[in-house]
Design an enzyme around this catalytic site. Structure first.
Site, short mmCIF file in Angstrom:
data_model
loop_
_atom_site.label_atom_id
_atom_site.label_comp_id
_atom_site.label_asym_id
_atom_site.label_seq_id
_atom_site.Cartn_x
_atom_site.Cartn_y
_atom_site.Cartn_z
N GLU A 123 -1.23 16.44 1.24
CA GLU A 123 -1.21 15.02 1.57
C GLU A 123 0.25 14.57 1.51
O GLU A 123 0.75 14.13 0.49
CB GLU A 123 -2.08 14.21 0.61
CG GLU A 123 -2.22 12.75 1.02
CD GLU A 123 -2.98 11.92 0.01
OE1 GLU A 123 -3.04 10.70 0.21
OE2 GLU A 123 -3.51 12.48 -0.97
N ILE B 91 1.27 5.03 -3.47
CA ILE B 91 1.84 5.50 -4.73
C ILE B 91 2.74 6.72 -4.55
O ILE B 91 3.38 7.19 -5.49
CB ILE B 91 0.71 5.81 -5.74
CG1 ILE B 91 1.21 5.78 -7.19
CG2 ILE B 91 0.05 7.14 -5.40
CD1 ILE B 91 1.52 4.40 -7.70
N HIS C 93 -1.77 7.51 5.45
CA HIS C 93 -0.51 6.84 5.12
C HIS C 93 0.25 6.59 6.42
O HIS C 93 1.39 7.02 6.60
CB HIS C 93 0.29 7.68 4.13
CG HIS C 93 -0.38 7.79 2.78
ND1 HIS C 93 -0.20 6.86 1.78
CD2 HIS C 93 -1.26 8.70 2.30
CE1 HIS C 93 -0.93 7.20 0.73
NE2 HIS C 93 -1.59 8.31 1.02
N ASN D 9 -7.63 2.66 3.46
CA ASN D 9 -6.51 2.63 2.52
C ASN D 9 -5.27 3.28 3.13
O ASN D 9 -5.34 4.36 3.72
CB ASN D 9 -6.88 3.36 1.22
CG ASN D 9 -8.07 2.73 0.52
OD1 ASN D 9 -9.11 3.34 0.37
ND2 ASN D 9 -7.92 1.47 0.12
N ARG E 168 -6.30 -8.59 17.57
CA ARG E 168 -5.37 -8.24 18.63
C ARG E 168 -4.67 -6.92 18.38
O ARG E 168 -3.96 -6.41 19.26
CB ARG E 168 -4.33 -9.36 18.80
CG ARG E 168 -4.90 -10.65 19.40
CD ARG E 168 -3.83 -11.68 19.68
NE ARG E 168 -3.21 -12.18 18.44
CZ ARG E 168 -3.70 -13.20 17.73
NH1 ARG E 168 -4.82 -13.80 18.10
NH2 ARG E 168 -3.09 -13.60 16.64
N ASP F 208 -10.58 11.47 -4.45
CA ASP F 208 -9.16 11.16 -4.69
C ASP F 208 -8.91 11.11 -6.20
O ASP F 208 -8.10 10.32 -6.69
CB ASP F 208 -8.78 9.84 -4.03
CG ASP F 208 -7.27 9.67 -3.84
OD1 ASP F 208 -6.56 10.70 -3.86
OD2 ASP F 208 -6.80 8.54 -3.68
N LEU G 195 -2.86 0.99 -6.26
CA LEU G 195 -3.86 2.00 -6.63
C LEU G 195 -3.23 3.38 -6.61
O LEU G 195 -2.50 3.72 -5.67
CB LEU G 195 -5.04 1.95 -5.66
CG LEU G 195 -6.01 0.77 -5.82
CD1 LEU G 195 -6.96 0.70 -4.64
CD2 LEU G 195 -6.79 0.89 -7.12
N GLY H 104 -4.82 6.85 -6.86
CA GLY H 104 -5.96 7.73 -6.97
C GLY H 104 -7.12 7.02 -7.64
O GLY H 104 -7.17 5.78 -7.72
#
Length: 380
Positions: free
Chosen positions: A128, A139, A193, A217, A225, A271, A304, A306
């Site tokens: 990731e 994070i 992300h 997330n 739009r 996660d 947040l 995880g």
């Protein structure tokens, strides 16, 4: 030969109350009528509990007090697996979040060796990052975030899908040929992300990106739009989506909407982080201290970091709060992730020839036992 009896058995398609489940070594042999049980070496009466395919977690940063990023070792993987078993997860992708090239190479080397003897528990590596959009880094440690580069992509591609199963990247920052370099080797490329526009997202889906990491997330939202990444996911029926069903990352109503739109492409992920299975109150992730409070993991600024979710809790939340039928919630935790990874011929179901990985729990979602590669472990 082992027989599990007196249980409600959920396969990927059916529910049985009158069958016994036969296991020989690490494989499922058959489901037979309970009143026609053949001679076996041992019979375990499950007293009416539920038996389901072992859960498969595609996004697991750590648990049991350890974080994969902190210690890329055999011991870490062993602890993660043993902790997972207590909540029914029998297979997982240890997830290495954004870090240095040296750590990525070390993780690849470790997984290559570990899977020689643990291929049914650790299904491969989930990288990731670090090829993420800094605007949506969450994070993750911004010091290591960068655009995709050919040298590292080549290393990942050469390792192949048996070592690196899944790569999360910001698709708008990767060229089509860079994405194809991974997908041509069977590696799942997931959008995460990301600040991609709707148009950029659809273009990369057509190029081979076939999943999104923790839907809603750390991605461009769905607006009237500007449909963004979320809108593109909903508009592309073949793209899978992982979702964290803890009630903190995503509102339960949003999970319900996502399920109505994605159906068999919505996958439960945890996660999870070190507090799972421990009494830890804080830990480090991405160079930030994260505090475990009131059921969620947050940094000092409220970001947040995880979760402390287990897969059996995610399933319970889907049934109790989202009103998803149990059979479907179980598929979201086992069958669908196996299909995404191309492992649905041996994992994610209860059928002859499948690996004997099973989760056993009661109607209140309390774990009663687990079968890990044919070995039965009682959890009460």
């Amino acid at each position: 030969m082992l027989a599990l009896t007196n249980a409600t058995i959920y396969t990927s398609k059916d529910v049985f109350d009158d069958r016994a489940l036969l296991i020989d070594r690490d494989r499922i042999v058959d489901l037979v009528p309970a009143d026609a049980l053949p001679e076996v070496d041992a019979v375990i009466d499950l007293h009416g509990q539920i038996v389901a395919p072992g859960f498969i977690d595609l996004q697991l940063n750590g648990c049991g007090g350890v974080m994969f990023n902190d210690a890329i070792t055999v011991e870490t993987l062993d602890i993660m697996h043993q902790t997972n078993l207590k909540s029914g997860t029998t297979s997982f992708l240890p997830t290495l979040i954004t870090t240095s090239d040296e750590e990525i190479k070390a993780a690849i080397d470790l997984i290559k060796i570990y899977r020689k003897t643990h291929s049914a528990s650790v299904l491969g590596l989930h990288l990731e990052g670090p090829f993420l959009n800094p605007k949506r880094k969450g994070i993750h440690n911004g010091n290591y975030i960068r655009a995709a580069d050919r040298i590292m992509l080549d290393i990942i591609a050469v390792a192949g899908k048996e070592v690196v199963r899944l790569v999360t990247l910001a698709p708008e920052l990767a060229a089509v040929e860079e994405i194809k370099l991974l997908t041509d080797r069977g590696i799942v490329v997931s959008a995460g992300h990301t600040d991609a526009t709707y148009e950029e997202a659809i273009d990369r889906f057509e190029a081979g990106v076939n999943m999104t990491t923790h839907l809603f997330n750390a991605m461009s939202p769905w607006q009237g739009r500007k449909p963004g990444m979320v809108g593109a996911v909903f508009d592309h029926p073949e793209v899978y989506a992982g979702i964290i069903a803890d009630g903190h990352h995503v509102h339960f109503a949003s999970i319900a909407l996502a399920h109505r739109l994605k159906q068999n492409k919505l996958i439960l992920v945890t996660d999870a982080t070190p507090p799972v299975g421990t009494d830890m109150t804080s830990f480090i992730i991405g160079g930030n201290e994260v505090f475990y409070r009131d059921g969620k993991c947050v940094s000092a600024d409220g970001t947040l970091g995880g979760s402390a979710l287990t897969m059996i809790e995610a399933i319970a939340n889907c049934v109790q709060h989202v009103r998803i039928p149990l059979a479907e919630a179980l598929r979201m935790a086992s069958t669908y992730p196996a299909q995404l990874l191309g492992l649905h011929h041996k994992l994610g179901d209860i059928a002859p020839g499948y690996v004997a990985n099973l989760a056993i729990f009661d109607r209140e979602f309390q774990m009663g036992g687990v079968v890990d590669r044919g070995w039965f472990y009682g959890l009460r």
